[in-house]
Design an enzyme around this catalytic site. Structure first.
Site, PDB file in Angstrom:
ATOM      1  N   HIS A   1       0.841  -1.355   0.059  1.00 31.33           N
ATOM      2  CA  HIS A   1       0.033   0.088  -0.051  1.00 31.33           C
ATOM      3  C   HIS A   1       0.925   1.275  -0.154  1.00 31.33           C
ATOM      4  O   HIS A   1       0.732   2.301  -0.693  1.00 31.33           O
ATOM      5  CB  HIS A   1      -0.851   0.064   1.180  1.00 31.33           C
ATOM      6  CG  HIS A   1      -2.007  -1.034   1.424  1.00 31.33           C
ATOM      7  ND1 HIS A   1      -1.960  -1.940   2.456  1.00 31.33           N
ATOM      8  CD2 HIS A   1      -2.918  -1.369   0.582  1.00 31.33           C
ATOM      9  CE1 HIS A   1      -2.968  -2.712   2.345  1.00 31.33           C
ATOM     10  NE2 HIS A   1      -3.724  -2.540   1.056  1.00 31.33           N
TER      11      HIS A   1
ATOM     12  N   LYS B   1     -16.219  -7.256   4.816  1.00 28.32           N
ATOM     13  CA  LYS B   1     -15.091  -7.653   5.380  1.00 28.32           C
ATOM     14  C   LYS B   1     -15.172  -7.590   6.918  1.00 28.32           C
ATOM     15  O   LYS B   1     -15.875  -6.557   7.417  1.00 28.32           O
ATOM     16  CB  LYS B   1     -13.902  -6.888   4.697  1.00 28.32           C
ATOM     17  CG  LYS B   1     -13.728  -7.389   3.346  1.00 28.32           C
ATOM     18  CD  LYS B   1     -12.285  -6.584   2.933  1.00 28.32           C
ATOM     19  CE  LYS B   1     -12.029  -6.825   1.444  1.00 28.32           C
ATOM     20  NZ  LYS B   1     -10.878  -5.909   0.812  1.00 28.32           N
TER      21      LYS B   1
ATOM     22  N   ARG C   1      -1.967  -5.770  -8.471  1.00 25.08           N
ATOM     23  CA  ARG C   1      -0.868  -6.840  -8.196  1.00 25.08           C
ATOM     24  C   ARG C   1      -0.311  -7.768  -9.206  1.00 25.08           C
ATOM     25  O   ARG C   1       0.615  -7.787  -9.657  1.00 25.08           O
ATOM     26  CB  ARG C   1      -0.828  -7.534  -6.948  1.00 25.08           C
ATOM     27  CG  ARG C   1      -0.674  -6.555  -5.618  1.00 25.08           C
ATOM     28  CD  ARG C   1      -1.606  -6.995  -4.513  1.00 25.08           C
ATOM     29  NE  ARG C   1      -2.903  -6.964  -4.584  1.00 25.08           N
ATOM     30  CZ  ARG C   1      -3.763  -7.088  -3.631  1.00 25.08           C
ATOM     31  NH1 ARG C   1      -3.471  -7.232  -2.326  1.00 25.08           N
ATOM     32  NH2 ARG C   1      -5.035  -7.069  -3.707  1.00 25.08           N
TER      33      ARG C   1
ATOM     34  N   SER D   1      -3.013  -7.863   2.827  1.00 25.69           N
ATOM     35  CA  SER D   1      -2.941  -7.756   4.298  1.00 25.69           C
ATOM     36  C   SER D   1      -3.344  -9.043   5.071  1.00 25.69           C
ATOM     37  O   SER D   1      -2.677  -9.316   6.190  1.00 25.69           O
ATOM     38  CB  SER D   1      -4.078  -6.655   4.501  1.00 25.69           C
ATOM     39  OG  SER D   1      -3.920  -5.635   4.114  1.00 25.69           O
TER      40      SER D   1
HETATM   41  P1  ADP Z   1      -7.368  -6.153  -0.273  1.00 25.48           P
HETATM   42  O1  ADP Z   1      -7.735  -5.528  -1.513  1.00 25.48           O
HETATM   43  O2  ADP Z   1      -6.063  -6.835  -0.298  1.00 25.48           O
HETATM   44  O3  ADP Z   1      -8.015  -6.400   0.528  1.00 25.48           O
HETATM   45  P2  ADP Z   1      -7.328  -3.208   0.408  1.00 25.48           P
HETATM   46  O4  ADP Z   1      -8.865  -3.345   0.353  1.00 25.48           O
HETATM   47  O5  ADP Z   1      -6.512  -2.793   1.484  1.00 25.48           O
HETATM   48  O6  ADP Z   1      -6.668  -4.747   0.507  1.00 25.48           O
HETATM   49  O7  ADP Z   1      -6.492  -2.640  -0.847  1.00 25.48           O
HETATM   50  C1  ADP Z   1      -6.670  -1.252  -1.410  1.00 25.48           C
HETATM   51  C2  ADP Z   1      -5.926  -1.325  -2.627  1.00 25.48           C
HETATM   52  O8  ADP Z   1      -4.851  -1.504  -2.393  1.00 25.48           O
HETATM   53  C3  ADP Z   1      -6.346  -2.110  -3.707  1.00 25.48           C
HETATM   54  O9  ADP Z   1      -6.442  -1.341  -4.868  1.00 25.48           O
HETATM   55  C4  ADP Z   1      -5.572  -3.327  -3.517  1.00 25.48           C
HETATM   56  O10 ADP Z   1      -5.335  -3.822  -4.950  1.00 25.48           O
HETATM   57  C5  ADP Z   1      -4.309  -2.297  -3.389  1.00 25.48           C
HETATM   58  N1  ADP Z   1      -3.172  -3.241  -2.784  1.00 25.48           N
HETATM   59  C6  ADP Z   1      -3.170  -3.937  -1.635  1.00 25.48           C
HETATM   60  N2  ADP Z   1      -2.111  -4.639  -1.197  1.00 25.48           N
HETATM   61  C7  ADP Z   1      -1.231  -4.169  -2.481  1.00 25.48           C
HETATM   62  C8  ADP Z   1       0.133  -4.583  -2.667  1.00 25.48           C
HETATM   63  N3  ADP Z   1       0.832  -5.501  -1.947  1.00 25.48           N
HETATM   64  N4  ADP Z   1       0.495  -3.676  -3.743  1.00 25.48           N
HETATM   65  C9  ADP Z   1      -0.080  -2.896  -4.584  1.00 25.48           C
HETATM   66  N5  ADP Z   1      -1.455  -2.515  -4.422  1.00 25.48           N
HETATM   67  C10 ADP Z   1      -1.935  -3.429  -3.232  1.00 25.48           C
END
Ligand code: ADP
Length: 158
Positions: A17, A41, A90, A128
């Protein structure tokens, strides 16, 4: 002033992130990290705890603001005068869901542009959930999340 919103659950914020936020600050004057209270979630951390971790790890980035988002992203974007939504891509597996979200948001608000950013390849497998699972089983998570998040995870899991 060009404003972007980076919405997500951030349960907790990871180095992936942070990589995306840093790239976004090169493109926009202000990046609002919007912590979603997604009812589908079941987060490990409360919204306040998730925000506190982001505030702490992004404290040296004056362009970054942290907020909470409850309703529709397009409504929030209008309220904040934002031009763009940032999302991280990703792997191909992210694409289908992200495309659907981007097209629905475009239907709801033609002016709001979704911008996809790719993290450094060393974060392309990171999310996460993996970090939480590793933390629960005592794995080393130091290369995946900032020290402050390591501490908060340890406290939470205890
Ligand atoms: P997730 O989609 O894994 O539940 P979040 O809702 O926190 O996690 O993700 C918010 C944004 O951050 C989404 O666009 C997700 O694709 C991106 N994201 C999460 N982890 C990564 C990572 N390791 N590298 C790049 N982008 C990420």
């Amino acid at each position: 002033m060009k404003i972007a919103i980076y919405p997500g659950t951030f349960d907790p914020i990871t180095n992936g992130h942070i990589d995306i936020i840093q790239r976004a600050t090169a493109l926009f004057d202000k990046v609002i990290v919007a912590v979603a209270t997604n009812p589908q979630k079941k987060p490990l951390f409360t919204a306040e705890e998730r925000m506190d971790m982001i505030v702490h790890v992004m404290r040296n980035y004056p362009q970054v603001e942290i907020d909470q988002i409850e309703g529709l992203l397009v409504d929030y974007a209008k309220k904040r005068n934002a031009h763009a939504v940032i999302r991280g891509l990703r792997a191909i597996s992210d694409f289908e869901f992200e495309l659907q979200m981007a097209l629905v948001n475009r239907k709801l608000s033609e002016q709001l542009i979704t911008v996809f950013l790719m993290p450094h390849e060393s974060y392309s497998y990171l999310n996460s959930s993996i970090v939480k699972e590793l933390a629960m089983f005592g794995g080393n998570i130091k290369c995946f999340v900032p020290d402050y998040v390591v501490q908060q995870l340890r406290k939470k899991i205890k």
